[in-house]
Design a protein around this motif. Structure first.
Motif, PDB file in Angstrom:
ATOM      1  N   LYS A   8       6.062  10.716  -0.260  1.00  0.00           N
ATOM      2  CA  LYS A   8       5.490   9.399  -0.533  1.00  0.00           C
ATOM      3  C   LYS A   8       6.290   8.292   0.143  1.00  0.00           C
ATOM      4  CE  LYS A   8       1.898   9.832  -3.180  1.00  0.00           C
ATOM      5  NZ  LYS A   8       0.616   9.343  -2.681  1.00  0.00           N
ATOM      6  N   ARG A   9       5.605   7.250   0.564  1.00  0.00           N
ATOM      7  CA  ARG A   9       6.234   6.070   1.143  1.00  0.00           C
ATOM      8  C   ARG A   9       5.373   4.856   0.830  1.00  0.00           C
ATOM      9  NH1 ARG A   9       5.623   4.493   7.199  1.00  0.00           N
ATOM     10  NH2 ARG A   9       6.127   2.601   6.102  1.00  0.00           N
ATOM     11  N   VAL A  10       5.922   3.657   1.091  1.00  0.00           N
ATOM     12  CA  VAL A  10       5.159   2.438   0.865  1.00  0.00           C
ATOM     13  C   VAL A  10       5.077   1.639   2.158  1.00  0.00           C
ATOM     14  CG1 VAL A  10       5.627   2.216  -1.594  1.00  0.00           C
ATOM     15  CG2 VAL A  10       7.199   1.221   0.034  1.00  0.00           C
ATOM     16  N   PHE A  11       3.969   0.965   2.322  1.00  0.00           N
ATOM     17  CA  PHE A  11       3.753   0.059   3.444  1.00  0.00           C
ATOM     18  C   PHE A  11       3.799  -1.348   2.877  1.00  0.00           C
ATOM     19  CE2 PHE A  11       1.520   3.958   4.451  1.00  0.00           C
ATOM     20  CZ  PHE A  11       1.929   4.219   5.749  1.00  0.00           C
ATOM     21  N   ARG A  12       4.842  -2.110   3.222  1.00  0.00           N
ATOM     22  CA  ARG A  12       5.005  -3.458   2.685  1.00  0.00           C
ATOM     23  C   ARG A  12       4.502  -4.487   3.704  1.00  0.00           C
ATOM     24  NH1 ARG A  12      10.026  -1.029   1.120  1.00  0.00           N
ATOM     25  NH2 ARG A  12      10.015  -0.696  -1.125  1.00  0.00           N
ATOM     26  N   PRO A  13       3.837  -5.536   3.250  1.00  0.00           N
ATOM     27  CA  PRO A  13       3.403  -6.588   4.174  1.00  0.00           C
ATOM     28  C   PRO A  13       4.602  -7.388   4.666  1.00  0.00           C
ATOM     29  CG  PRO A  13       2.882  -7.203   1.939  1.00  0.00           C
ATOM     30  CD  PRO A  13       3.400  -5.805   1.880  1.00  0.00           C
ATOM     31  N   ASN A  14       4.505  -7.909   5.868  1.00  0.00           N
ATOM     32  CA  ASN A  14       5.564  -8.712   6.478  1.00  0.00           C
ATOM     33  C   ASN A  14       5.448 -10.137   5.944  1.00  0.00           C
ATOM     34  OD1 ASN A  14       7.479  -9.814   8.120  1.00  0.00           O
ATOM     35  ND2 ASN A  14       6.287  -9.615  10.010  1.00  0.00           N
ATOM     36  N   LEU A  15       6.108 -10.411   4.804  1.00  0.00           N
ATOM     37  CA  LEU A  15       5.989 -11.707   4.143  1.00  0.00           C
ATOM     38  C   LEU A  15       7.047 -12.680   4.646  1.00  0.00           C
ATOM     39  CD1 LEU A  15       5.298 -10.650   0.473  1.00  0.00           C
ATOM     40  CD2 LEU A  15       3.673 -11.373   2.203  1.00  0.00           C
ATOM     41  N   ILE A  16       6.619 -13.933   4.834  1.00  0.00           N
ATOM     42  CA  ILE A  16       7.478 -15.005   5.327  1.00  0.00           C
ATOM     43  C   ILE A  16       7.333 -16.187   4.383  1.00  0.00           C
ATOM     44  CG2 ILE A  16       7.910 -16.569   7.250  1.00  0.00           C
ATOM     45  CD1 ILE A  16       6.386 -14.451   8.984  1.00  0.00           C
ATOM     46  N   ARG A  17       8.469 -16.734   3.945  1.00  0.00           N
ATOM     47  CA  ARG A  17       8.447 -17.953   3.117  1.00  0.00           C
ATOM     48  C   ARG A  17       8.345 -19.132   4.074  1.00  0.00           C
ATOM     49  NH1 ARG A  17       7.423 -19.276  -2.123  1.00  0.00           N
ATOM     50  NH2 ARG A  17       8.492 -21.197  -2.617  1.00  0.00           N
ATOM     51  N   THR A  18       7.241 -19.870   4.034  1.00  0.00           N
ATOM     52  CA  THR A  18       7.017 -20.922   5.023  1.00  0.00           C
ATOM     53  C   THR A  18       6.451 -22.181   4.372  1.00  0.00           C
ATOM     54  OG1 THR A  18       5.957 -21.420   7.131  1.00  0.00           O
ATOM     55  CG2 THR A  18       4.692 -20.123   5.589  1.00  0.00           C
ATOM     56  N   SER A  19       6.649 -23.303   5.048  1.00  0.00           N
ATOM     57  CA  SER A  19       6.088 -24.578   4.624  1.00  0.00           C
ATOM     58  C   SER A  19       4.965 -24.954   5.576  1.00  0.00           C
ATOM     59  CB  SER A  19       7.154 -25.671   4.652  1.00  0.00           C
ATOM     60  OG  SER A  19       8.173 -25.390   3.742  1.00  0.00           O
ATOM     61  N   MET A  66       0.856  -1.182   0.000  1.00  0.00           N
ATOM     62  CA  MET A  66       0.000   0.000   0.000  1.00  0.00           C
ATOM     63  C   MET A  66       0.894   1.235   0.000  1.00  0.00           C
ATOM     64  SD  MET A  66      -2.885  -1.115   2.775  1.00  0.00           S
ATOM     65  CE  MET A  66      -3.818   0.377   2.575  1.00  0.00           C
ATOM     66  N   SER A  67       0.370   2.345  -0.455  1.00  0.00           N
ATOM     67  CA  SER A  67       1.164   3.573  -0.456  1.00  0.00           C
ATOM     68  C   SER A  67       0.491   4.625   0.401  1.00  0.00           C
ATOM     69  CB  SER A  67       1.342   4.095  -1.886  1.00  0.00           C
ATOM     70  OG  SER A  67       0.089   4.443  -2.424  1.00  0.00           O
ATOM     71  N   GLY A  68       1.291   5.572   0.836  1.00  0.00           N
ATOM     72  CA  GLY A  68       0.785   6.642   1.676  1.00  0.00           C
ATOM     73  C   GLY A  68       1.808   7.745   1.768  1.00  0.00           C
ATOM     74  N   ASN A  69       1.715   8.547   2.803  1.00  0.00           N
ATOM     75  CA  ASN A  69       2.605   9.680   2.990  1.00  0.00           C
ATOM     76  C   ASN A  69       3.296   9.617   4.337  1.00  0.00           C
ATOM     77  OD1 ASN A  69       2.074  11.177   0.568  1.00  0.00           O
ATOM     78  ND2 ASN A  69       0.089  11.734   1.436  1.00  0.00           N
ATOM     79  N   ASN A  70       4.569  10.047   4.367  1.00  0.00           N
ATOM     80  CA  ASN A  70       5.230  10.383   5.623  1.00  0.00           C
ATOM     81  C   ASN A  70       4.814  11.806   5.947  1.00  0.00           C
ATOM     82  OD1 ASN A  70       6.730   8.130   6.316  1.00  0.00           O
ATOM     83  ND2 ASN A  70       8.470   8.730   5.034  1.00  0.00           N
ATOM     84  N   ARG A  71       4.455  12.060   7.177  1.00  0.00           N
ATOM     85  CA  ARG A  71       4.077  13.414   7.579  1.00  0.00           C
ATOM     86  C   ARG A  71       5.045  13.890   8.646  1.00  0.00           C
ATOM     87  NH1 ARG A  71      -0.973  15.049   5.466  1.00  0.00           N
ATOM     88  NH2 ARG A  71      -0.256  17.047   6.231  1.00  0.00           N
ATOM     89  N   SER A  72       5.755  14.937   8.356  1.00  0.00           N
ATOM     90  CA  SER A  72       6.707  15.482   9.322  1.00  0.00           C
ATOM     91  C   SER A  72       5.987  16.394  10.302  1.00  0.00           C
ATOM     92  CB  SER A  72       7.802  16.259   8.593  1.00  0.00           C
ATOM     93  OG  SER A  72       7.267  17.444   8.046  1.00  0.00           O
ATOM     94  N   HIS A  73       6.745  16.878  11.281  1.00  0.00           N
ATOM     95  CA  HIS A  73       6.171  17.801  12.265  1.00  0.00           C
ATOM     96  C   HIS A  73       5.699  19.082  11.581  1.00  0.00           C
ATOM     97  CE1 HIS A  73       5.476  19.395  16.254  1.00  0.00           C
ATOM     98  NE2 HIS A  73       6.172  20.482  15.939  1.00  0.00           N
ATOM     99  N   ALA A  74       6.382  19.454  10.511  1.00  0.00           N
ATOM    100  CA  ALA A  74       6.011  20.654   9.753  1.00  0.00           C
ATOM    101  C   ALA A  74       4.924  20.361   8.717  1.00  0.00           C
ATOM    102  CB  ALA A  74       7.239  21.221   9.058  1.00  0.00           C
ATOM    103  N   GLU A  75       4.345  19.145   8.782  1.00  0.00           N
ATOM    104  CA  GLU A  75       3.280  18.702   7.876  1.00  0.00           C
ATOM    105  C   GLU A  75       3.744  18.577   6.426  1.00  0.00           C
ATOM    106  OE1 GLU A  75       0.227  17.566   8.642  1.00  0.00           O
ATOM    107  OE2 GLU A  75       0.641  17.850  10.756  1.00  0.00           O
ATOM    108  N   ASN A  76       5.040  18.357   6.191  1.00  0.00           N
ATOM    109  CA  ASN A  76       5.522  18.049   4.842  1.00  0.00           C
ATOM    110  C   ASN A  76       5.068  16.640   4.483  1.00  0.00           C
ATOM    111  OD1 ASN A  76       6.880  20.492   4.736  1.00  0.00           O
ATOM    112  ND2 ASN A  76       8.738  19.606   5.617  1.00  0.00           N
ATOM    113  N   LYS A  77       4.752  16.448   3.208  1.00  0.00           N
ATOM    114  CA  LYS A  77       4.283  15.141   2.758  1.00  0.00           C
ATOM    115  C   LYS A  77       5.302  14.551   1.783  1.00  0.00           C
ATOM    116  CE  LYS A  77       0.416  17.131   1.406  1.00  0.00           C
ATOM    117  NZ  LYS A  77       0.277  18.375   2.148  1.00  0.00           N
TER     118      LYS A  77
END
Length: 100
Positions: A26-37, A13-24
């Motif tokens: 872009k950033r991404v939110f990646r899922p915590n993927l695990i290779r599992t059996s 998913m994508s979104g924004n980093n918001r600083s204290h000064a309200e600067n925007k």
């Protein structure tokens, strides 16, 4: 290989980093993927999947990969998980016919 959970379909998913000064910025939110059996009782074999940590917790809560797939709605499962669900259902039906 895409960053998508093979059981739940959770992806980047994508979104924004918001600083204290309200600067925007872009950033991404990646899922915590695990290779599992995961062991499937119906198939009698292990299945290697790339699953999110949250999806893995849900599988454990439902009682295993077979129970998770059988109780999941078809329209919520990704294509790969849907194919696996069909294999599990056929194997479970064969096993029930053999016993009964």
């Amino acid at each position: 290989m895409s960053r998508t959970c093979e059981l739940t379909g959770k992806s980047v998913m994508s979104g924004n980093n918001r600083s204290h000064a309200e600067n925007k910025t872009k950033r991404v939110f990646r899922p915590n993927l695990i290779r599992t059996s995961l062991f499937s009782d119906a198939l009698g074999e292990t299945v290697r999947l790339r699953v999110s940590a949250n999806g893995l917790r849900t599988v454990e809560k439902r009682g295993g990969i077979d129970a998770f797939l059988i109780t999941a709605r078809d329209n919520r499962l990704p294509e790969g998980a849907l194919r696996l669900k069909r294999r599990v259902e056929k194997a479970a039906a064969r096993k029930a016919a053999k016993e009964g």
